[in-house]
Design a protein around this motif. Structure first.
Motif, PDB file in Angstrom:
ATOM      1  N   LEU A   1      -2.501   4.970 -14.308  1.00  0.00           N
ATOM      2  CA  LEU A   1      -2.510   3.617 -14.861  1.00  0.00           C
ATOM      3  C   LEU A   1      -2.137   3.613 -16.348  1.00  0.00           C
ATOM      4  O   LEU A   1      -1.418   2.720 -16.812  1.00  0.00           O
ATOM      5  N   GLU A   2      -2.619   4.602 -17.086  1.00  0.00           N
ATOM      6  CA  GLU A   2      -2.317   4.653 -18.522  1.00  0.00           C
ATOM      7  C   GLU A   2      -0.798   4.695 -18.751  1.00  0.00           C
ATOM      8  O   GLU A   2      -0.292   4.103 -19.704  1.00  0.00           O
ATOM      9  N   GLU A   3      -0.079   5.400 -17.882  1.00  0.00           N
ATOM     10  CA  GLU A   3       1.384   5.463 -18.023  1.00  0.00           C
ATOM     11  C   GLU A   3       2.046   4.184 -17.519  1.00  0.00           C
ATOM     12  O   GLU A   3       3.146   3.836 -17.949  1.00  0.00           O
ATOM     13  N   ASP A   4       1.396   3.493 -16.607  1.00  0.00           N
ATOM     14  CA  ASP A   4       1.900   2.179 -16.190  1.00  0.00           C
ATOM     15  C   ASP A   4       1.869   1.199 -17.357  1.00  0.00           C
ATOM     16  O   ASP A   4       2.554   0.191 -17.353  1.00  0.00           O
ATOM     17  N   LEU A   5       1.030   1.488 -18.328  1.00  0.00           N
ATOM     18  CA  LEU A   5       0.970   0.653 -19.535  1.00  0.00           C
ATOM     19  C   LEU A   5       1.886   1.205 -20.624  1.00  0.00           C
ATOM     20  O   LEU A   5       2.524   0.449 -21.356  1.00  0.00           O
ATOM     21  N   ALA A   6       1.952   2.532 -20.738  1.00  0.00           N
ATOM     22  CA  ALA A   6       2.730   3.142 -21.820  1.00  0.00           C
ATOM     23  C   ALA A   6       4.232   2.977 -21.595  1.00  0.00           C
ATOM     24  O   ALA A   6       4.982   2.680 -22.533  1.00  0.00           O
ATOM     25  N   LEU A   7       4.690   3.163 -20.364  1.00  0.00           N
ATOM     26  CA  LEU A   7       6.136   3.096 -20.106  1.00  0.00           C
ATOM     27  C   LEU A   7       6.714   1.711 -20.402  1.00  0.00           C
ATOM     28  O   LEU A   7       7.755   1.609 -21.054  1.00  0.00           O
ATOM     29  N   PRO A   8       6.073   0.622 -19.952  1.00  0.00           N
ATOM     30  CA  PRO A   8       6.595  -0.702 -20.342  1.00  0.00           C
ATOM     31  C   PRO A   8       6.590  -0.901 -21.861  1.00  0.00           C
ATOM     32  O   PRO A   8       7.488  -1.547 -22.396  1.00  0.00           O
ATOM     33  N   ASN A   9       5.602  -0.320 -22.543  1.00  0.00           N
ATOM     34  CA  ASN A   9       5.584  -0.428 -24.007  1.00  0.00           C
ATOM     35  C   ASN A   9       6.846   0.174 -24.596  1.00  0.00           C
ATOM     36  O   ASN A   9       7.492  -0.415 -25.464  1.00  0.00           O
ATOM     37  N   MET A  10       7.198   1.355 -24.128  1.00  0.00           N
ATOM     38  CA  MET A  10       8.391   2.023 -24.648  1.00  0.00           C
ATOM     39  C   MET A  10       9.634   1.234 -24.246  1.00  0.00           C
ATOM     40  O   MET A  10      10.569   1.077 -25.042  1.00  0.00           O
TER      41      MET A  10
ATOM     42  N   ASP B   1       0.685   9.631  -4.872  1.00  0.00           N
ATOM     43  CA  ASP B   1       1.015  10.964  -4.343  1.00  0.00           C
ATOM     44  C   ASP B   1       2.094  11.645  -5.199  1.00  0.00           C
ATOM     45  O   ASP B   1       1.971  12.821  -5.540  1.00  0.00           O
ATOM     46  N   ASP B   2       3.133  10.907  -5.550  1.00  0.00           N
ATOM     47  CA  ASP B   2       4.204  11.488  -6.370  1.00  0.00           C
ATOM     48  C   ASP B   2       3.689  11.897  -7.748  1.00  0.00           C
ATOM     49  O   ASP B   2       4.253  12.786  -8.380  1.00  0.00           O
ATOM     50  N   GLY B   3       2.635  11.203  -8.189  1.00  0.00           N
ATOM     51  CA  GLY B   3       2.104  11.485  -9.527  1.00  0.00           C
ATOM     52  C   GLY B   3       1.049  12.583  -9.534  1.00  0.00           C
ATOM     53  O   GLY B   3       0.584  12.986 -10.607  1.00  0.00           O
ATOM     54  N   ALA B   4       0.684  13.084  -8.353  1.00  0.00           N
ATOM     55  CA  ALA B   4      -0.420  14.063  -8.282  1.00  0.00           C
ATOM     56  C   ALA B   4      -0.139  15.286  -9.155  1.00  0.00           C
ATOM     57  O   ALA B   4      -0.996  15.729  -9.916  1.00  0.00           O
ATOM     58  N   TRP B   5       1.080  15.809  -9.089  1.00  0.00           N
ATOM     59  CA  TRP B   5       1.389  17.029  -9.861  1.00  0.00           C
ATOM     60  C   TRP B   5       1.331  16.762 -11.361  1.00  0.00           C
ATOM     61  O   TRP B   5       1.006  17.675 -12.136  1.00  0.00           O
TER      62      TRP B   5
ATOM     63  N   ILE C   1       0.839  -1.203   0.000  1.00  0.00           N
ATOM     64  CA  ILE C   1       0.000   0.000   0.000  1.00  0.00           C
ATOM     65  C   ILE C   1       0.875   1.254   0.000  1.00  0.00           C
ATOM     66  O   ILE C   1       0.579   2.247  -0.670  1.00  0.00           O
ATOM     67  N   LYS C   2       1.987   1.157   0.714  1.00  0.00           N
ATOM     68  CA  LYS C   2       2.910   2.300   0.734  1.00  0.00           C
ATOM     69  C   LYS C   2       3.417   2.600  -0.682  1.00  0.00           C
ATOM     70  O   LYS C   2       3.486   3.763  -1.098  1.00  0.00           O
ATOM     71  N   ALA C   3       3.733   1.545  -1.428  1.00  0.00           N
ATOM     72  CA  ALA C   3       4.238   1.741  -2.798  1.00  0.00           C
ATOM     73  C   ALA C   3       3.154   2.339  -3.692  1.00  0.00           C
ATOM     74  O   ALA C   3       3.416   3.238  -4.496  1.00  0.00           O
ATOM     75  N   ARG C   4       1.924   1.837  -3.560  1.00  0.00           N
ATOM     76  CA  ARG C   4       0.832   2.379  -4.382  1.00  0.00           C
ATOM     77  C   ARG C   4       0.554   3.844  -4.020  1.00  0.00           C
ATOM     78  O   ARG C   4       0.287   4.674  -4.857  1.00  0.00           O
ATOM     79  N   LYS C   5       0.598   4.104  -2.726  1.00  0.00           N
ATOM     80  CA  LYS C   5       0.313   5.455  -2.242  1.00  0.00           C
ATOM     81  C   LYS C   5       1.408   6.421  -2.728  1.00  0.00           C
ATOM     82  O   LYS C   5       1.121   7.541  -3.141  1.00  0.00           O
TER      83      LYS C   5
ATOM     84  N   GLU D   1      21.612   6.873 -19.390  1.00  0.00           N
ATOM     85  CA  GLU D   1      21.812   6.287 -18.060  1.00  0.00           C
ATOM     86  C   GLU D   1      21.345   7.214 -16.944  1.00  0.00           C
ATOM     87  O   GLU D   1      21.305   6.819 -15.776  1.00  0.00           O
ATOM     88  N   ARG D   2      20.985   8.455 -17.278  1.00  0.00           N
ATOM     89  CA  ARG D   2      20.560   9.398 -16.231  1.00  0.00           C
ATOM     90  C   ARG D   2      19.369   8.807 -15.474  1.00  0.00           C
ATOM     91  O   ARG D   2      18.470   8.218 -16.060  1.00  0.00           O
ATOM     92  N   PRO D   3      19.354   8.971 -14.161  1.00  0.00           N
ATOM     93  CA  PRO D   3      18.261   8.389 -13.356  1.00  0.00           C
ATOM     94  C   PRO D   3      16.901   8.980 -13.729  1.00  0.00           C
ATOM     95  O   PRO D   3      16.827  10.078 -14.270  1.00  0.00           O
ATOM     96  N   ASN D   4      15.837   8.243 -13.402  1.00  0.00           N
ATOM     97  CA  ASN D   4      14.485   8.685 -13.741  1.00  0.00           C
ATOM     98  C   ASN D   4      14.101  10.001 -13.063  1.00  0.00           C
ATOM     99  O   ASN D   4      13.320  10.765 -13.605  1.00  0.00           O
ATOM    100  N   GLU D   5      14.599  10.226 -11.877  1.00  0.00           N
ATOM    101  CA  GLU D   5      14.275  11.434 -11.089  1.00  0.00           C
ATOM    102  C   GLU D   5      12.769  11.596 -10.925  1.00  0.00           C
ATOM    103  O   GLU D   5      12.197  11.092  -9.988  1.00  0.00           O
ATOM    104  N   ASP D   6      12.137  12.335 -11.825  1.00  0.00           N
ATOM    105  CA  ASP D   6      10.674  12.452 -11.762  1.00  0.00           C
ATOM    106  C   ASP D   6      10.121  12.289 -13.182  1.00  0.00           C
ATOM    107  O   ASP D   6      10.876  12.034 -14.115  1.00  0.00           O
ATOM    108  N   PHE D   7       8.820  12.434 -13.308  1.00  0.00           N
ATOM    109  CA  PHE D   7       8.193  12.187 -14.608  1.00  0.00           C
ATOM    110  C   PHE D   7       8.673  13.205 -15.655  1.00  0.00           C
ATOM    111  O   PHE D   7       8.753  12.891 -16.846  1.00  0.00           O
TER     112      PHE D   7
END
Lengths: 327, 248
Positions: free
Chosen positions: B31-40, A303-307, A295-299, B84-90
Motif C-alpha cells: 500500500l505504501e508504494e500505491d501511494l508513493a508511485l502516484p506521487n512520483m 502475489d506479484d509483490g511478494a518477492w 479480487i483477481k487484480a488485488r490478488k 518509455e521502457r515498460p514497467n516489467e517488474d518493481f
C-alpha cells in the motif's frame, strides 16, 4: 454501506449485564471509546469488520477509477484523477491503522479480503465504461459515501471517528471534482452529453443501493445505533442523498433514470421508484459484474509483490545484523 | 524553432515516465508504494505540463499543453528511450526511476541558472522532487540488490536490460545544443560525472555492478522509438482524439 460485511455476522456478546450497562452509560454520555478502554466483544468485532470493510472498499475502489488514469482526456484531468486515486489508497492506509488499534493486523485483513472472507462495498463491482464514469463515480458514489461518513465523524469509537474527519474533507473534494467533470460533459458536445447521461443511467440505482437494505430488512441497525457506531438508518441516509442529488442533476440538464421520482410536498422530500433488491443481494453475495476481476487484480498485485516485500524484510534483517556486529 | 523543440524533448521525457509510473496505481507490491508511485507520477506530469505550456507559448501558434500531449504521433514524440521502457517488474521500475532522477537532479540544479525565467522556476521545484526520487528509488535498488537471492537476480536483470539506454540521456540533439548555447538549458554531457557518482554510491550498497554498454541504444530524440511507445500513446490519446475539439 460499510456494514454490508456485517450481514450474517454474529453480534452476540457475553459480558455481564453490569459491564454492558457501564459501557452503555459511556456511550450515552457521548464519551469516545479508545483502543485500550474496556469494550464488549461484540462492539470490538463489529468495528473490526466495519472499519476493515471500509478500508478494503477504499483499496478495491482504486481499481475502477485507476482503469481510466492512462486514458484521461487532458493532462489536468490525468493529474487530478491520479491524485484522487492516491487519496483513496491513503484512506485505506488510515483505516487499516484505525482497525489495527483493535488488535487485528493489516496482513490478516488483507488475507481476508483476498480469500473472499471480508467484504467491500459492492458498488466497486460495477465496471467503469467511459470517461464520464470518472465524473459520475465522484459525484454519486463519493457523494453517497459522504452521506454515510459525515455521521461516522461522531462514531463512538475514537480512532474511527477521527480518521473520518480527514477522509470526509477529501471525499467532499472528490465529490465536487466529480460533479465538475460531469458538468463539463453536460455542457459539451452532444456526444459528451450522451456519455454523461449514459453514465448516470448506469450508476444511479447502484448508488442508491450503497445505503443498504430498507430499514425493515436491516438486521444490524439496532445494535449499531445503540452503540452509536451508526447514527442514521439506511433509509434516512438514502433519502438525504436523493434530496441533495436530484436538484444537482436538474441543474446539469440530465435525467435521473427513475420515472416514479417526484417531489412529495407533505414529507418535504422526493419519492422514488422501487429498488431492484434482487440485484442488490446478487452483487452483495459476490455476483457483481466485476467481482471476480477485482479480487483477481488485488490478488495479482499481492502475489506479484511478494518477492519485493520479502526483499525489504531480508534487507532490514541484514542491516540489523550488521549494526549489531559493528557494536 | 529550436527552443520549442528542446523543451518538448524535456516535457516528453517527463510525461512518458509519469504515465508509465501511473500504470502502477492500485497494483503496487504494498500500500505504501500505491501511494508513493502516484506521487512520483504527479511530480513528473506536473513538470511536463509547465514545460508544454511554456513551449506552446514560445512557439506562438496557440498550441496548448493538451494539443502537444494528445495530438502528436509516435514519430513526433521526442522522449529518450529509457523513459518509455515498460514497467516489467518493481526492480525495472525502480531502477528506471533511479537512473532518470540521478540524471535530472544535477540537470535541474544547473538549470537554476537558466536565462529563461520559467525554466528557472521549474528547476527550483523539480530539483527537490528529483532528490526525493533518487532517495526513494535508490533505497529500493539497495533493498532489492541486497535483499533475497530472487530480488538480487531481478535487480541484475533490470541493470542488464536498462543500462543500454543510459548514454542517450547525455546526448544533446541539435535543438538542445541551440538551447544550451543560449543558456536556456544545461549542457547534458557535463552531467555525466554527477550521475556516475550517484549510481556508484547506490550500486556499492546494492552489491550491483555497472556493466559496460556493449552498444548504447539511441533514437528517441529523432522520434525513432521502441515498439512500446505507440501502444502507450494509443491508450493515452484515445479519448481525446475520439472527440476532436471537445473540452474536458
Amino acid at each position: 454501506m460499510y456494514s454490508q460485511g456485517l450481514i450474517g455476522a454474529d453480534g452476540r456478546t457475553e459480558e455481564t449485564p453490569e459491564f454492558l450497562e457501564r459501557f452503555q452509560r459511556r456511550i450515552d454520555a457521548e464519551e469516545k471509546i479508545e483502543p485500550k478502554d474496556e469494550m464488549p466483544e461484540g462492539y470490538r468485532r463489529t468495528l473490526v469488520r466495519q472499519i476493515g470493510q471500509h478500508a478494503h472498499s477504499e483499496i478495491v475502489g482504486m481499481l475502477p477509477e485507476g482503469n481510466w488514469i492512462t486514458r484521461a482526456p487532458s493532462l489536468r484531468r490525468k493529474a487530478a484523477l491520479l491524485a484522487k486515486v492516491q487519496d483513496e489508497g491513503g484512506h485505506g492506509l488510515y483505516l487499516y491503522s484505525a482497525a489495527e488499534t483493535l488488535g487485528v493486523s493489516r496482513e490478516e485483513m488483507t488475507e481476508e479480503l483476498l480469500s473472499g472472507k471480508a467484504k467491500y462495498s459492492s458498488i466497486f463491482n460495477y465496471p467503469t465504461l467511459s470517461w464520464a464514469d470518472m465524473g459520475t463515480v465522484g459525484w454519486l458514489v463519493d457523494g453517497a459515501a459522504i452521506m454515510n461518513q459525515i455521521p461516522l465523524c461522531r462514531c463512538s469509537f475514537g480512532p474511527y471517528a477521527r480518521a473520518m474527519i480527514r477522509v470526509c474533507k477529501e471525499e467532499s473534494f472528490h465529490q465536487r471534482q466529480g460533479y465538475e467533470i460531469v458538468m463539463t460533459l453536460a455542457q459539451g458536445t452532444p456526444a459528451q452529453k450522451a456519455m454523461a447521461q449514459d453514465s448516470l443511467n448506469r450508476w444511479w440505482w447502484p448508488s442508491l443501493m450503497m445505503f443498504g437494505p430498507h430499514d425493515a430488512d436491516s438486521q444490524h441497525s439496532d445494535q449499531s445505533m445503540a452503540w452509536k457506531i451508526k447514527r442514521f438508518t439506511n433509509d434516512e441516509l438514502r433519502q438525504k442523498f436523493i434530496d441533495a442529488t436530484v436538484p444537482q442533476a436538474e441543474y446539469l440538464g440530465l435525467t435521473i433514470p427513475d420515472p416514479d421520482l417526484k417531489w412529495n410536498e407533505a414529507k418535504g422530500g422526493y419519492d422514488h421508484g422501487p429498488i431492484d433488491w434482487d440485484e442488490f443481494w446478487r452483487v452483495v453475495k459476490g455476483h457483481g459484474p466485476m467481482a471476480k476481476d477485482r479480487i483477481k487484480a488485488r490478488k495479482k498485485a499481492w502475489d506479484d509483490g511478494a518477492w519485493v516485500r520479502e526483499a525489504a524484510l531480508a534487507h532490514a534483517e541484514k542491516r540489523r545484523a550488521r549494526k549489531i556486529a559493528a557494536e | 524553432m529550436a527552443v520549442f523543440e528542446a523543451l518538448l524533448e524535456l516535457a516528453d521525457d517527463h510525461l512518458i515516465l509519469g504515465h508509465r509510473v501511473s500504470e502502477w496505481c492500485g497494483h503496487a507490491p504494498m500500500l505504501e508504494e500505491d501511494l508513493a508511485l502516484p506521487n512520483m507520477g504527479l511530480d513528473l506530469i506536473g513538470t511536463a505540463r509547465t514545460l508544454y505550456d511554456h513551449a506552446g507559448k514560445l512557439e506562438g501558434k496557440g498550441q496548448s499543453e493538451d494539443d502537444l500531449a494528445y495530438l502528436r504521433d509516435e514519430r513526433e514524440y521526442r522522449n529518450c528511450l529509457l523513459v518509455e521502457r515498460p514497467n516489467e517488474d518493481f526492480a525495472h521500475t525502480m531502477l528506471r526511476q533511479f537512473y532518470f532522477a540521478a540524471f535530472m537532479r544535477p540537470y535541474w540544479l544547473a538549470a537554476l541558472n537558466s536565462t529563461d525565467e520559467v525554466v528557472r522556476g521549474v528547476a527550483g521545484k523539480a530539483e527537490k522532487e528529483m532528490a526525493y526520487h533518487i532517495r526513494h528509488a535508490g533505497e529500493w535498488v539497495i533493498r532489492m540488490g541486497d535483499g533475497t537471492a530472487e530480488s538480487a537476480a531481478r535487480m541484475r536483470e533490470a541493470v542488464d536490460a536498462l543500462h543500454i539506454y543510459v548514454d542517450e540521456l547525455f546526448d544533446s540533439s541539435d535543438v538542445a545544443q541551440e538551447a544550451e548555447a543560449a543558456g536556456i538549458l544545461p549542457v547534458r554531457a557535463a552531467l555525466r560525472a554527477d550521475w556516475d557518482k550517484t549510481v556508484e554510491q547506490v550500486f556499492a550498497e546494492a552489491l550491483l555492478e555497472q556493466p559496460q554498454a556493449a552498444f548504447a541504444q539511441r533514437g528517441g530524440r529523432q522520434g525513432i522509438h521502441n515498439e512500446t511507445l505507440g501502444h502507450l500513446l494509443a491508450e493515452m490519446q484515445v479519448v481525446h482524439r475520439a472527440h476532436p475539439g471537445a473540452r474536458w
